[in-house]
Design a protein around this motif. Structure first.
Motif, PDB file in Angstrom:
ATOM      1  N   GLU A  36       0.810  -1.209   0.000  1.00  0.00           N
ATOM      2  CA  GLU A  36       0.000   0.000   0.000  1.00  0.00           C
ATOM      3  C   GLU A  36       0.849   1.267   0.000  1.00  0.00           C
ATOM      4  O   GLU A  36       1.702   1.463   0.873  1.00  0.00           O
ATOM      5  CB  GLU A  36      -0.936   0.001   1.213  1.00  0.00           C
ATOM      6  CG  GLU A  36      -1.944   1.132   1.193  1.00  0.00           C
ATOM      7  CD  GLU A  36      -2.974   1.006   2.305  1.00  0.00           C
ATOM      8  OE1 GLU A  36      -3.879   1.856   2.353  1.00  0.00           O
ATOM      9  OE2 GLU A  36      -2.851   0.059   3.121  1.00  0.00           O
ATOM     10  N   ASN A  37       0.601   2.088  -1.019  1.00  0.00           N
ATOM     11  CA  ASN A  37       1.230   3.407  -1.177  1.00  0.00           C
ATOM     12  C   ASN A  37       2.724   3.363  -1.457  1.00  0.00           C
ATOM     13  O   ASN A  37       3.358   4.420  -1.555  1.00  0.00           O
ATOM     14  CB  ASN A  37       0.996   4.286   0.061  1.00  0.00           C
ATOM     15  CG  ASN A  37      -0.467   4.572   0.291  1.00  0.00           C
ATOM     16  OD1 ASN A  37      -1.244   4.715  -0.658  1.00  0.00           O
ATOM     17  ND2 ASN A  37      -0.859   4.621   1.559  1.00  0.00           N
ATOM     18  N   HIS A  38       3.308   2.158  -1.640  1.00  0.00           N
ATOM     19  CA  HIS A  38       4.765   2.099  -1.800  1.00  0.00           C
ATOM     20  C   HIS A  38       5.229   1.258  -2.987  1.00  0.00           C
ATOM     21  O   HIS A  38       6.087   1.706  -3.748  1.00  0.00           O
ATOM     22  CB  HIS A  38       5.422   1.576  -0.517  1.00  0.00           C
ATOM     23  CG  HIS A  38       5.329   2.522   0.629  1.00  0.00           C
ATOM     24  ND1 HIS A  38       5.973   3.745   0.654  1.00  0.00           N
ATOM     25  CD2 HIS A  38       4.649   2.440   1.806  1.00  0.00           C
ATOM     26  CE1 HIS A  38       5.705   4.374   1.782  1.00  0.00           C
ATOM     27  NE2 HIS A  38       4.902   3.610   2.499  1.00  0.00           N
ATOM     28  N   LEU A  39       4.723   0.059  -3.158  1.00  0.00           N
ATOM     29  CA  LEU A  39       5.235  -0.835  -4.199  1.00  0.00           C
ATOM     30  C   LEU A  39       4.141  -1.120  -5.223  1.00  0.00           C
ATOM     31  O   LEU A  39       3.056  -1.591  -4.870  1.00  0.00           O
ATOM     32  CB  LEU A  39       5.733  -2.147  -3.573  1.00  0.00           C
ATOM     33  CG  LEU A  39       6.264  -3.182  -4.560  1.00  0.00           C
ATOM     34  CD1 LEU A  39       7.453  -2.629  -5.352  1.00  0.00           C
ATOM     35  CD2 LEU A  39       6.658  -4.460  -3.814  1.00  0.00           C
ATOM     36  N   PHE A  40       4.446  -0.831  -6.483  1.00  0.00           N
ATOM     37  CA  PHE A  40       3.495  -1.008  -7.575  1.00  0.00           C
ATOM     38  C   PHE A  40       4.175  -1.737  -8.728  1.00  0.00           C
ATOM     39  O   PHE A  40       5.408  -1.816  -8.789  1.00  0.00           O
ATOM     40  CB  PHE A  40       2.986   0.350  -8.090  1.00  0.00           C
ATOM     41  CG  PHE A  40       2.352   1.221  -7.045  1.00  0.00           C
ATOM     42  CD1 PHE A  40       0.974   1.278  -6.923  1.00  0.00           C
ATOM     43  CD2 PHE A  40       3.132   1.992  -6.192  1.00  0.00           C
ATOM     44  CE1 PHE A  40       0.380   2.087  -5.969  1.00  0.00           C
ATOM     45  CE2 PHE A  40       2.552   2.810  -5.234  1.00  0.00           C
ATOM     46  CZ  PHE A  40       1.173   2.853  -5.124  1.00  0.00           C
ATOM     47  N   ILE A  41       3.362  -2.209  -9.647  1.00  0.00           N
ATOM     48  CA  ILE A  41       3.905  -2.798 -10.864  1.00  0.00           C
ATOM     49  C   ILE A  41       2.979  -2.466 -12.035  1.00  0.00           C
ATOM     50  O   ILE A  41       1.765  -2.642 -11.947  1.00  0.00           O
ATOM     51  CB  ILE A  41       4.100  -4.329 -10.720  1.00  0.00           C
ATOM     52  CG1 ILE A  41       4.790  -4.888 -11.959  1.00  0.00           C
ATOM     53  CG2 ILE A  41       2.800  -5.041 -10.439  1.00  0.00           C
ATOM     54  CD1 ILE A  41       5.285  -6.314 -11.765  1.00  0.00           C
TER      55      ILE A  41
END
Length: 493
Positions: A123-128
């Motif tokens: 949440e709010n930090h790691l995306f792809i």
């Protein structure tokens, strides 16, 4: 560049609610979508199937001894949109099976796809991010192909792009937002061109945090590498750039940038130099914005201009920009199945509302490993009422290569008029004029089509159309004319 990305935001986003801008910086892109049709975590699924029959009197687009044919096109389509929650998906797929009754060309299946997705892993930090694209383009800029690619000489290729990009975001207190991103992608062609390639990019960006109320800034460090199947040496680039916007008044802001870029290239002369730019942004009201600037990059002088104006029924945009790019990069940004219309409204089914599916603005670049300087001016005007839509667009694109004889200049002007004639019937007129200049081929080209659509029930329609294509070149062998008549049926499932 962040300066250019923010130039067409209205000034209230730059000077008012800065949280919008800072959110854009953290995500690394600007996306503005206004729609009441799609709510959080909703799925919008739009399947359809279409069948059309086309008669052409010059299927190979030849100057002498034209050959006619009857072409049947079967096209099932599927569009899926999912937003909200911790994942999003925009999936659009429209394969076409083309059957040439008289055998003038091989029957074939052509794939058209634009798929993009995002997943929030932490949440709010790691995306792809991920994307998959299938499209068709000319192999050379002199390709002899009709607007929809159904007729013409065999000078085109399917190309497929697959990419994945994980990234981390964070904050350094209220001073800065940070994004670190890795990107890998692959581009393959259906023809044996030996130009298939694999790209890798690493970048980190620092952007202004919430403590800055009258300023927007970004610092970018980027390293990229592209490996081509047929080359022993890769294309490598390094970019360092700092950009800054300073609010002066409610209507005026100044923009600045400094940096360094280095291009180590396989078949084009290497370039490395410092870069700089200075510009101004003027937003007299929320409906109008103008941005312009001047600077220098490793390829020489660099100018940009961005204009937009909107009223309740019209929108007018214009842009001029320069860049140093390759055909690989340019093809990846060609428009296909746009989810948002000219007015920023969500399109429920971008496949069915595309006109036509494979219309291109200006001719595509020749597929090579070369980098070239691109100078592009584009403008588009749209007028829309409850019954009538008028679209006018123009593109001027110049590509300047290091290698002699490859420079091209394309001008294209298009007009599309659509009108609802009755409760169940609508009609359209579509005209495109083009001029192509190159050492090996110069020509003028005109395409004109008109048609009507008749609604059958709630989800189906039948269409009739006539079209004329004409190219006049300096050499007669490169000139041709084509006339078409077609009938089609499409139904939403």
């Amino acid at each position: 560049m962040i300066i250019k990305k923010l130039n067409h935001l209205v000034m209230e986003q730059i000077t008012g609610d800065n949280s919008i801008v800072f959110g854009c910086l953290a995500c690394g892109m600007v996306i503005a979508v206004n729609s009441s049709a799609v709510h959080a975590a909703d799925w919008v699924i739009s399947p359809s199937i279409g069948l059309s029959h086309i008669y052409t009197d010059n299927v190979n687009l030849t100057n002498e001894d034209p050959v006619s044919d009857n072409v049947t096109v079967l096209s099932p389509t599927l569009s899926i949109l999912k937003e909200g929650g911790r994942a999003s998906l925009d999936f659009n797929y429209a394969p076409q099976y083309r059957h040439y009754r008289d055998g003038t060309s091989d029957n074939e299946v052509v794939h058209f796809m634009r798929t993009e997705g995002n997943v929030e892993l932490a949440e709010n930090h790691l995306f792809i991010d991920g994307w998959l694209r299938a499209d068709r383009t000319n192999i050379t800029s002199t390709g002899r192909t009709s607007i929809d690619g159904i007729t013409g000489a065999e000078d085109d290729t399917d190309y497929y792009t697959l990419g994945i990009s994980p990234y981390l975001t964070g904050r350094l207190g209220n001073f800065s937002v940070v994004e670190a991103r890795l990107t890998g992608d692959k581009v393959n062609y259906s023809e044996e061109l030996d130009n298939d390639s694999t790209g890798k990019r690493a970048e980190i960006a620092f952007g202004s945090g919430s403590m800055f109320t009258n300023q927007i800034w970004e610092l970018l460090l980027q390293q990229s590498d592209v490996e081509y199947q047929n080359l022993d040496v890769n294309n490598e680039t390094q970019i360092i750039r700092a950009e800054y916007i300073q609010k002066l008044t409610q209507q005026w802001a100044l923009s600045f940038s400094v940096g360094y870029e280095n291009y180590e290239l396989a078949v084009t002369e290497d370039r490395d130099d410092t870069t700089w730019s200075v510009g101004a942004i003027y937003t007299p009201n929320p409906r109008t914005s103008i941005a312009l600037g001047v600077g220098e990059r490793s390829f020489g002088d660099d100018y940009y201009f961005d204009f937009s104006h909107r009223s309740s029924r019209t929108i007018w945009t214009a842009r001029y920009e320069q860049d140093f790019i390759s055909a690989r990069e340019e093809l990846r940004t060609q428009p296909l199945f746009e989810r948002v219309d000219a007015f920023g409204e969500m399109v429920r089914d971008p496949i069915l509302e595309s006109f036509p599916v494979t219309t291109r603005g200006a001719y595509s670049p020749t597929i090579t490993e070369d980098y070239y300087e691109s100078k592009r001016f584009s403008t588009e005007f749209t007028y829309q009422t409850g019954r009538t839509s008028i679209g006018l667009q123009a593109v001027l694109q110049e590509r300047i290569y290091d290698r002699e004889g490859r420079d091209t200049e394309d001008i294209e002007v298009g007009l599309l008029i659509q009108r609802r004639l009755s409760r169940l019937m609508s009609g359209y007129i579509h005209v495109i004029g083009a001029d192509h200049e190159q050492e090996t081929l110069t020509y003028d080209q005109l395409s004109t089509s008109l048609g009507v659509n008749y609604q059958i029930g709630q989800d189906s329609r039948i269409s009739l159309s006539l079209a004329h294509y004409e190219r006049e070149a300096e050499m007669d062998d490169n000139s041709y004319e084509e006339n078409r008549a077609s009938i089609g049926f499409v139904t939403e499932l």
